[in-house]
Design a protein around this motif. Structure first.
Motif, mmCIF file in Angstrom:
data_model
loop_
_atom_site.group_PDB
_atom_site.id
_atom_site.type_symbol
_atom_site.label_atom_id
_atom_site.label_comp_id
_atom_site.label_asym_id
_atom_site.label_seq_id
_atom_site.Cartn_x
_atom_site.Cartn_y
_atom_site.Cartn_z
ATOM 1 N N ARG A 161 -71.170 -21.150 -7.905
ATOM 2 C CA ARG A 161 -70.147 -20.924 -8.919
ATOM 3 C C ARG A 161 -68.806 -20.540 -8.290
ATOM 4 O O ARG A 161 -67.746 -20.995 -8.736
ATOM 5 N N LEU A 216 -66.777 -23.483 -7.277
ATOM 6 C CA LEU A 216 -66.190 -24.242 -8.372
ATOM 7 C C LEU A 216 -65.006 -23.521 -9.005
ATOM 8 O O LEU A 216 -64.065 -24.150 -9.498
ATOM 9 N N THR A 217 -65.034 -22.200 -9.004
ATOM 10 C CA THR A 217 -63.974 -21.438 -9.671
ATOM 11 C C THR A 217 -62.849 -21.030 -8.733
ATOM 12 O O THR A 217 -61.848 -20.478 -9.178
ATOM 13 N N ARG A 220 -60.827 -22.932 -6.821
ATOM 14 C CA ARG A 220 -60.103 -24.126 -6.390
ATOM 15 C C ARG A 220 -58.796 -23.824 -5.663
ATOM 16 O O ARG A 220 -58.551 -24.327 -4.557
ATOM 17 N N ASP A 266 -58.801 -29.456 -11.802
ATOM 18 C CA ASP A 266 -60.114 -28.806 -11.900
ATOM 19 C C ASP A 266 -61.232 -29.841 -11.923
ATOM 20 O O ASP A 266 -62.258 -29.682 -11.244
ATOM 21 N N HIS A 318 -64.161 -30.020 -9.102
ATOM 22 C CA HIS A 318 -65.579 -29.848 -9.440
ATOM 23 C C HIS A 318 -66.395 -31.053 -8.974
ATOM 24 O O HIS A 318 -67.499 -30.894 -8.415
ATOM 25 N N GLU A 335 -69.246 -30.673 -6.073
ATOM 26 C CA GLU A 335 -70.629 -31.002 -6.443
ATOM 27 C C GLU A 335 -71.174 -32.115 -5.555
ATOM 28 O O GLU A 335 -72.319 -32.049 -5.092
#
Length: 459
Positions: free
Chosen positions: A340, A343-344, A346, A370, A374, A378
């Motif tokens: 997480r 992803l947060t 950036r 964003d 992501h 991923e």
């Protein structure tokens, strides 16, 4: 630390003291265009914008940068040696594919001898050097270009940082330092025949297809090797053979040593690469440098330094936190997704292939949306072999540029990356890559950045 102001005038007649310096870059457009012409033939400076001079660096800052680079390399090697004793163990610890290293001697012991050729990538952040990569290998790019840029400017221009200021000098030649390191590393006798294979993938434009042009471009390198007692020559990699005694041959000539200036897994399979691998594996020929050095370049080694932070002495811990951006291995969660925090985060992060080079696959979080971030994170987590690194906000320097087609002259505040060459942990030349008025955020020639060099201010 940082770049300094500059004044310079073309040296076309008379002794150096006869002419007063002229202001750079936009005081005289004709002078600026003449200066930019000194980058003719310099790969990486052949885009739409050319600089009108090298970067200027105080000599004391140059020496400090080299000292910090050697210290960073030693710390990185210590982190490696805490995890692996041989090249094969390091390959496994990094999770790298064996087929990507066809010349690797898996049983070879790791040690300080591998720090024979280094060129870190250093961004300056509020005057502090930050090591975003530590490239360790004989296939370091930009050695000849860096020497050519400084030599051309010192030969053609009279320069001083300000009227009456200290003179400008060049760093020690990287080409000469590399030749000395080559002979020392391979422990060669005087007159030894050393092969620099002509390779097709990853070579400069125009040189991959033409062995004669390749040899002509490298003529200064061959002359330098001769000054150090080495007979350096070139021959196509794919045409190498071994004789009945297992000795490597190039066009029928016996080879005493090999200068590997290519990334082997990029070249593709060939009888010549197989012959070289066979000769290296049996010890019939020595190679500068062994492929184990390429493993040290893997960016997971920087992540290991951060993982070992609590076990380092205070002084070394302070060095890592001050000079190496926080780097972590990107590993998927138990469910196969990216963490997480990756992803947060950036705007604060850069995604990099762990064993990549040339800026390929690098994603700067602050430069994408964003959704793109992501998707890229991923993908990288599923694929494996990536790291996340703390984003460095690079310092900028004002440089003059000339547009190659229109002749327009302009100034721009651009970010830059310093790449000091260390051979045998001793400083020599410095490769610089910097932005242009139209370059992208990744400071790589493939993304529009310019390949340049430095001149040193003061003794």
């Amino acid at each position: 630390m940082g770049a300094v102001g500059w004044a310079c005038r073309t040296d076309t007649a008379g002794p150096a003291e006869a002419a007063a310096p002229a202001t750079e870059p936009s005081g005289d457009a004709e002078d600026a265009r003449a200066a930019a012409a000194l980058f003719d033939g310099i790969h990486g400076a052949d885009g739409p914008w050319r600089p009108v001079r090298p970067l200027l660096l105080p000599a004391d800052d140059y020496r400090r940068t080299a000292d910090l680079s050697a210290r960073a390399a030693r710390l990185m090697l210590d982190a490696v040696l805490r995890r692996a004793r041989t090249a094969g163990e390091l390959l496994a610890a990094l999770g790298s594919r064996p087929e990507a290293f066809p010349l690797l001697d898996h049983d070879a012991l790791l040690g300080g001898h591998l720090l024979a050729a280094i060129r870190p990538d250093i961004l300056m952040e509020r005057g502090t050097p930050r090591f975003v990569e530590l490239n360790v290998d004989s296939a370091l790019g930009g050695v000849l270009q860096a020497d050519l840029v400084t030599d051309r400017f010192l030969r053609r221009y009279r320069c001083a940082p300000l009227p009456g200021g200290p003179a400008l000098t060049a760093p020690p030649s990287a080409v000469e330092a590399r030749a000395e390191a080559l002979r020392s590393f391979l422990a060669l006798p005087s007159g030894a025949a050393v092969l620099l294979p002509h390779f097709r993938v990853g070579n400069l434009p125009g040189l991959a297809e033409d062995p004669a042009r390749f040899a002509a471009w490298l003529a200064p390198v061959f002359r330098s090797a001769r000054r150090h007692g080495i007979e350096l020559f070139s021959h196509p990699l794919e045409n190498l053979t071994t004789d009945r005694d297992g000795r490597l041959r190039a066009g029928g000539l016996p080879v005493d040593g090999v200068f590997r200036s290519f990334v082997s897994h990029s070249q593709g399979a060939s009888p010549g690469l197989t012959a070289l691998a066979r000769a290296v594996s049996t010890g019939a020929v020595g190679m500068f440098t062994p492929e184990a050095t390429m493993l040290l370049t893997n960016k997971k080694t920087l992540a290991w330094l951060w993982e070992d932070l609590d076990r380092l002495p205070p002084r070394e811990r302070e060095f890592v936190t001050a000079h190496i951006p926080r780097t972590v291995r990107l590993e998927p969660t138990a469910g196969g997704a990216a963490p997480r925090e990756a992803l947060t985060g950036r705007s604060r992060l850069v995604l990099k292939p762990a064993d990549g080079f040339g800026g390929r696959g690098v994603v700067i979080g602050a430069a994408v949306s964003d959704d793109t971030w992501h998707a890229e994170v991923e993908r990288a987590a599923r694929q494996g072999g990536h790291v996340l690194q703390e984003r460095v906000e690079p310092d900028r320097v004002r440089l003059g540029f000339v547009h190659t087609s229109s002749g327009e002259v302009t100034d721009a505040e651009v970010p830059y990356v310093l790449g000091p060459f260390l051979y045998g942990l001793r400083a020599s030349g410095m490769l610089v890559r910097h932005g242009t008025p139209s370059a992208g955020p990744v400071l790589n020639a493939g993304a529009g950045a310019v390949m340049n060099s430095v001149l040193l201010v003061g003794a």
